[in-house]
Design an enzyme around this catalytic site. Structure first.
Site, PDB file in Angstrom:
ATOM      1  N   ALA A  16      -7.356   3.675  -5.008  1.00  0.00           N
ATOM      2  CA  ALA A  16      -7.247   2.222  -4.880  1.00  0.00           C
ATOM      3  C   ALA A  16      -7.235   1.778  -3.423  1.00  0.00           C
ATOM      4  O   ALA A  16      -7.765   0.716  -3.087  1.00  0.00           O
ATOM      5  CB  ALA A  16      -5.982   1.734  -5.591  1.00  0.00           C
ATOM      6  N   ASP A  17      -6.638   2.584  -2.546  1.00  0.00           N
ATOM      7  CA  ASP A  17      -6.617   2.219  -1.131  1.00  0.00           C
ATOM      8  C   ASP A  17      -8.017   2.283  -0.533  1.00  0.00           C
ATOM      9  O   ASP A  17      -8.376   1.456   0.333  1.00  0.00           O
ATOM     10  CB  ASP A  17      -5.654   3.111  -0.350  1.00  0.00           C
ATOM     11  CG  ASP A  17      -5.954   4.600  -0.502  1.00  0.00           C
ATOM     12  OD1 ASP A  17      -6.602   5.005  -1.482  1.00  0.00           O
ATOM     13  OD2 ASP A  17      -5.531   5.379   0.376  1.00  0.00           O
ATOM     14  N   THR A  65       1.138  26.617  25.560  1.00  0.00           N
ATOM     15  CA  THR A  65       1.025  26.480  24.107  1.00  0.00           C
ATOM     16  C   THR A  65       1.090  25.028  23.660  1.00  0.00           C
ATOM     17  O   THR A  65       0.367  24.611  22.744  1.00  0.00           O
ATOM     18  CB  THR A  65       2.130  27.302  23.415  1.00  0.00           C
ATOM     19  OG1 THR A  65       2.031  28.666  23.827  1.00  0.00           O
ATOM     20  CG2 THR A  65       1.997  27.227  21.898  1.00  0.00           C
ATOM     21  N   GLY A  80       1.302   4.870   0.202  1.00  0.00           N
ATOM     22  CA  GLY A  80       0.632   6.086   0.602  1.00  0.00           C
ATOM     23  C   GLY A  80       1.529   7.293   0.438  1.00  0.00           C
ATOM     24  O   GLY A  80       2.725   7.178   0.130  1.00  0.00           O
ATOM     25  N   ASN A  81       0.988   8.470   0.661  1.00  0.00           N
ATOM     26  CA  ASN A  81       1.752   9.703   0.471  1.00  0.00           C
ATOM     27  C   ASN A  81       2.836   9.905   1.524  1.00  0.00           C
ATOM     28  O   ASN A  81       3.807  10.619   1.283  1.00  0.00           O
ATOM     29  CB  ASN A  81       0.799  10.903   0.486  1.00  0.00           C
ATOM     30  CG  ASN A  81      -0.062  10.962  -0.752  1.00  0.00           C
ATOM     31  OD1 ASN A  81       0.430  11.223  -1.845  1.00  0.00           O
ATOM     32  ND2 ASN A  81      -1.349  10.706  -0.587  1.00  0.00           N
ATOM     33  N   THR A 134      -2.298  10.456   5.855  1.00  0.00           N
ATOM     34  CA  THR A 134      -1.959  11.796   5.375  1.00  0.00           C
ATOM     35  C   THR A 134      -3.218  12.644   5.266  1.00  0.00           C
ATOM     36  O   THR A 134      -3.239  13.820   5.610  1.00  0.00           O
ATOM     37  CB  THR A 134      -1.261  11.710   4.017  1.00  0.00           C
ATOM     38  OG1 THR A 134      -0.114  10.858   4.122  1.00  0.00           O
ATOM     39  CG2 THR A 134      -0.821  13.083   3.549  1.00  0.00           C
ATOM     40  N   ASP A 166       0.867  -1.184   0.000  1.00  0.00           N
ATOM     41  CA  ASP A 166       0.000   0.000   0.000  1.00  0.00           C
ATOM     42  C   ASP A 166       0.898   1.227   0.000  1.00  0.00           C
ATOM     43  O   ASP A 166       1.513   1.558   1.021  1.00  0.00           O
ATOM     44  CB  ASP A 166      -0.907  -0.026   1.231  1.00  0.00           C
ATOM     45  CG  ASP A 166      -1.706   1.262   1.404  1.00  0.00           C
ATOM     46  OD1 ASP A 166      -1.896   1.975   0.399  1.00  0.00           O
ATOM     47  OD2 ASP A 166      -2.135   1.544   2.541  1.00  0.00           O
TER      48      ASP A 166
END
Length: 267
Positions: free
Chosen positions: A108-109, A184, A8-9, A132, A6
């Site tokens: 496709a994923d 913060t 991915g980005n 992502t 798989d």
């Protein structure tokens, strides 16, 4: 053995199946500038470390959201395992009826996730893939893919803050003790973790209301552990969902030979 990939980005997730059993998984960083030999050597080393004889890999199935790396991993499979992989794309049998305006636009994923979810769980379904991007995929009671929604992923949103706000810095993606941050770091953690938990919960509720079906909600993706403990929206967590979907899709196209000596032959 079947190699499932798989792409991915951010991460390339790889699984090795023997029959229906998932023997091991690996996660490699996505880098479209890396060559097939580089990825291949790394993968073979990881297989050996896990005690998996790479010569037993006799088939492969790929889904990809990064076109340049589709070629790289196809070359890898041919050079290191002597197999031509099945790449999930238009024309590949999936058993899934897609009601998208243009079915070719569905990643496709996303297809692999839906195929696996239908097999493992009872439709209707909402699959939430936190990577992502944060992706919602919807399957109705008849097992048809309706569509979904896409929003920036947690890490992507965090990076946008850090790159565009000079006084903000990177923080660990964990839930702070309270929603109201007193510094913060905690304020950022609250906005990212609790904020995305609320986004997922809210979107799932909206989807259920729109389709009029009380769907089961399945969480997957590398970032699902970040928010899974902060919402009760998930009925199950399955981080191997895409790999399982690739195994199932490969099986549907099994009459095509797993091993071939002619890389130019059609799938």
């Amino acid at each position: 053995m079947l190699l499932t990939i798989d792409i991915g980005n951010t991460v390339v997730t790889i699984g090795v199946f023997e029959g229906e059993k998932l023997l091991s998984t690996f996660r490699l960083s996505t880098n479209s500038r890396r060559l097939s030999d580089e990825y291949g050597l790394q993968l073979v080393s990881l297989l050996n470390l896990k005690g998996i004889d790479h010569s037993r890999i006799d088939s492969a199935c790929i889904c990809s959201g990064v076109p340049p790396l589709t070629v790289v991993f196809t070359d890898l499979c041919r050079a290191f395992f002597d197999v031509t992989p099945l790449t999930v794309s238009a024309g590949v049998r999936t058993g899934l009826r897609i009601l998208y305006d243009n079915p070719r636009d569905v990643g496709a994923d996303r297809i692999a996730d839906a195929v696996a979810a239908i097999q493992l769980y009872s439709p209707p379904l909402v699959v939430v893939d936190l990577g992502t991007a944060t992706v919602f995929d919807v399957v109705n009671r008849e097992g048809e893919y309706l569509g979904g929604a896409i929003s920036p992923g947690i890490s992507l949103a965090a990076d946008a803050l850090f790159f565009n706000a000079s006084q903000l810095r990177r923080v660990e993606l964990v839930a702070p003790r309270s929603v109201v941050g007193r510094n913060t770091i905690n304020a950022l953690q609250s906005g990212l973790v609790y904020g995305y938990a609320s986004l997922v919960t809210g979107m799932v509720n909206l989807i259920k209301a729109e389709i009029g079906q009380d769907a089961r909600v399945i969480g997957t993706g590398g970032l699902v552990p970040v928010i899974a403990g902060e919402t009760d929206v998930f009925d199950d967590i399955n981080q191997e969902l895409t790999l399982i979907g690739l195994r199932l899709i490969y099986g549907m196209n099994q009459e095509k030979p797993a091993r071939t000596r002619n890389p130019a032959s059609p799938l």
